[in-house]
Scaffold this motif. Sequence first.
Motif, short mmCIF file in Angstrom:
data_model
loop_
_atom_site.label_atom_id
_atom_site.label_comp_id
_atom_site.label_asym_id
_atom_site.label_seq_id
_atom_site.Cartn_x
_atom_site.Cartn_y
_atom_site.Cartn_z
N LYS A 24 61.84 -151.85 2.21
CA LYS A 24 62.60 -151.16 1.16
C LYS A 24 61.66 -150.86 -0.01
N SER A 36 59.99 -149.23 -3.33
CA SER A 36 60.53 -148.74 -4.59
C SER A 36 59.40 -148.17 -5.43
N LYS A 37 59.78 -147.51 -6.55
CA LYS A 37 58.78 -146.92 -7.43
C LYS A 37 57.85 -148.00 -8.00
N GLU A 64 59.84 -142.38 4.00
CA GLU A 64 60.84 -141.33 4.18
C GLU A 64 61.32 -140.74 2.86
N ASP A 65 61.13 -141.50 1.77
CA ASP A 65 61.57 -141.04 0.45
C ASP A 65 60.52 -140.09 -0.13
N GLN A 120 60.17 -138.85 -3.09
CA GLN A 120 59.68 -139.25 -4.40
C GLN A 120 58.49 -140.19 -4.28
N GLN A 124 68.63 -135.09 1.46
CA GLN A 124 69.28 -136.34 1.07
C GLN A 124 70.49 -136.64 1.94
N HIS A 178 69.33 -137.84 5.30
CA HIS A 178 68.86 -139.23 5.21
C HIS A 178 70.04 -140.19 5.27
#
Length: 996
Positions: free
Chosen positions: A409, A411-412, A451-452, A454, A511, A514
Amino acid sequence: MSAEAADREAATSSRPCTPPQTSWFEFLLEEALLEQHLQKPSPDPPPVQLIVQFLEQASKPSVNEQNQVQPPPDNKRNRILKLLALKVAAHLKWDLDVLEKSLSVPVLNMLLNELLCISKVPPGTKHVDVDLSSLPPTTAMAILLYNRWAIRTIVQSSFPVKQVKPGPPQLNVMNQMQQEKELTENILKVLKEQAADSILVLEGALKLNKDLYVHTIRTLDLLAMEPGMVNGETESSTAGLKISAEEIQCQVCYDLGAIYFQQGSTNAAVHENAKEKFFKTKELIAKNGSSSLHFTIDEERLAGYCQACGVLTSSSDDASQQATPYSQIHSCMKSGNYQDVVKIFLEDNLTLSLPVQFRQSVLRELFQKAQQGNDALDEVCFKVCVCNTVCDVLQGRTIDIQFCQLFLKPSKEKIDFLLEVCSRSINLENASEALKRKMAAFLKNLCLGLEDLQLVFMISSHELFIKLLKDDERKLLIDQMRKRSPRINLCTKPVTSFYDIPASASVNIGQLEHQLILSVDPWRIRQILIELHGMTSERQFWTISNKWEVPNVYGNVILGIKDNLTRDLVYILMAKGLHCCAIKDFVHAKQLFAACLELVTEFSPKLRQVMLNEMLLLDIYTHEAGAGVSGERPPSDLISRVRGYLEMRVPDIPLRQVIAEECVAFLLNWRENEYLTMQVPLPLVQTNPYVKLGQLLAATCKELPGPKESRRTAKDLWEVVVQICSVSNQHKRGNDGRVSLIKHRESTLGIMYRCFMGTLVFFSLQEPLVLTTILSLFVKLHNVREDIVNDIAAEHISIWPSSIPNLQSVDFEAVAVTVKELVSYALTINANNHFWLIIQADIYFATNQYSAALHYYLQAGAVCSDFFNKMVPPDVYTDQVIKRMIKCCSLLNCHTQVAILCQFLREVDYKTAFKALQEQNSHDAMDSYYEYIWDVTILEYLTYLHHKRGETDKRQIAIKAIGQTELNASNPEEVLQLAAQRRKKKFLQAMAKLYF
């Protein structure tokens, strides 16, 4: 002239030419000492051993006229013997390292007490009360030697000691060993009680700033003279061997450091004292050089002590500021300053000084603390794991699984820290091209795994990423990502921030897709698809994930649905349901299948029946994984549905082979033998090959307890399986393009074979009797080969025919593979079935894997005898099994094990046992196994063999084994059998520990 030469000359010149007025024994002893140890370069026996001889002679108790044992008399003979022992020690320069290695604690205690006595130390005086500076140099040195030995002995007693092999079973020797052990324990008890005093004596010795002297042979001779002949030389400051003040301080500091370090295990503050003493020792060695010391110090051990003290202690002085990363990390972990641990790891990514094992051990410790409830450590674990991963990348190692788990998972914040670590771990100006390529490959693979969008843009727009990857490589990466997902539209130029990209329809579609991939809620899936179809009508959304797989027999029907939304929804619901079923998420699978059934019922009877069939399979799986594990029978409704599926005659319904296999296996597992043998419709048996095989298996299992003449069904099953395994010369290519293991067959038999093998591949059968029957059938089929060398044993193997008319037509290669797969699967059902374990062992034996074969032979015996605490049943350890174990041991060069196993046979195989014992190149424990031999003939042969070879120690071990009273041939048979059983148990347990 050297001091040693002077001592030798003085000693020899003072020797009388004629025997003195004493016994010849004493004169000869003194002669032997002077001749052997002062004139010969390599005396035999060694000098240290003479100390033992002299002191033993001097300490022998005497017997008076009334036959009463008296303490050793203080006569001239005993005084001369003690003096000779002291002279030998003086010849060795009182080197405690040498003396401690060769003398026991009681002997060395006696020797040093004699040194104190001859050095004029009053008996009973506490050494701590004596002012060393006021004593003669040799007397002070004697006190120092005793207290140094006391401290060293205490430290040495705290170390684990390897047990010495027992000697020959002589009663007087055993008593002597026990007495010596008790005496040693008593001496250690006294030394530990006086440890504080000994430490104070040695601390006081550090304050002495003068040279001391230790006794030599010459000074000992002078002390032994009559009082009127002593000229006072021994009291002067120049008598004996000179030991400088620096050397004394060096040795005393080292010994004090060792005792302080040992005490630090219960008192951490004492480690500071140990650190001070060890570093002082290091300084003195560096100043004076280790070669100048009369008493050597193990510098490797000293370095280890210093490093350990540096880690275990912390201070604010200049030395601590230059502490190693190990001590810094230890201090941070101890104080809970975990952010500094991350900082040290990050800095070390440039220097790479910390070993990978140390890095992993720190991470494991952090994970353990986090699992104990410290949630604040989750972030620290991630950061340390990232540092380790980047270090592994730069050094060309594979990425650890822990990093992949922590990055499931992303994250930024995680990507920001990862990029920071990568940037600070490589100096682009000085880094080699190979290092740059490793880092670039890591960042590129990271992008491909995300997959993200961003997060992908965060990496691709980072300065390090742009510098490491060329324009062509970045374009290639973008193409790869487009192939993976056509909706990703990456910019080839650096993007400052993801939020600078304006929202568009393609982003919204991405989105939603996803969410569609991740969701398992059927109503949410329906809602997403409605939204997607409202945004575009040109897309086929059942293709967006390559994980969505539907069997071809179903896919053709589903893709024939004209309405795009309905087609996508049915396909995705079924694909997700099958996937959940495969990963044993039966709850979500049932929800998805139920929604799909409700949907297709409205327009397609064919798909409705398909969903009913899949829900039947799901219910079978659910019961087998739930209530079936505890042995609870399935509900009657489920059994009726299974029978209904097998008897179904609906035309044009696409069927999956696995459902028929699972239904037949289900009936066999739950002993529905009456239905399979008596109630199943005859047309179904003739048309459905799965049911045919199930019927034959059920009938055979049903009749197994009966007489052999009633086993006609076993012969029928045998003939069918032989036909299935029979081949022609033509190869048959399967649907996947590969050549099948079983080549060309008639269509019906081919279907039956695939049915039979499919049941094995998908691990459906769980009923032990059915598995045993199938195993014995294929084992028997394997054994009928003409070129077979080693038969495989199996339960119920006698029910099958012993020959095949057309032997050449059977594909024995496929049969062998089937046997291996069968027994491997059977052991996953019950790993404690000894008959299956014997089959596995026989397979390994037949394929020359002898160590693995022994493992399973021993495991088979262990599971049926409570780890050999009970007798192994004779039908498990048959003569054939024992002989194969013997051959395994022989081929592994474990010849003593061979001899012991020869006793397990109904008739002891002396020929094989004797031949094995004659082998001298044995890889087992040899004489340590003699205690497991109960056959006196083998033990007598061992005694003769070792006597012939001149192996005295091993001969004594064999004699000890023979001498045990329970092996006496005059004992009752019950006693002999009990002795044999006890040795069998111990031997098999020892073997199990070796091979498990």
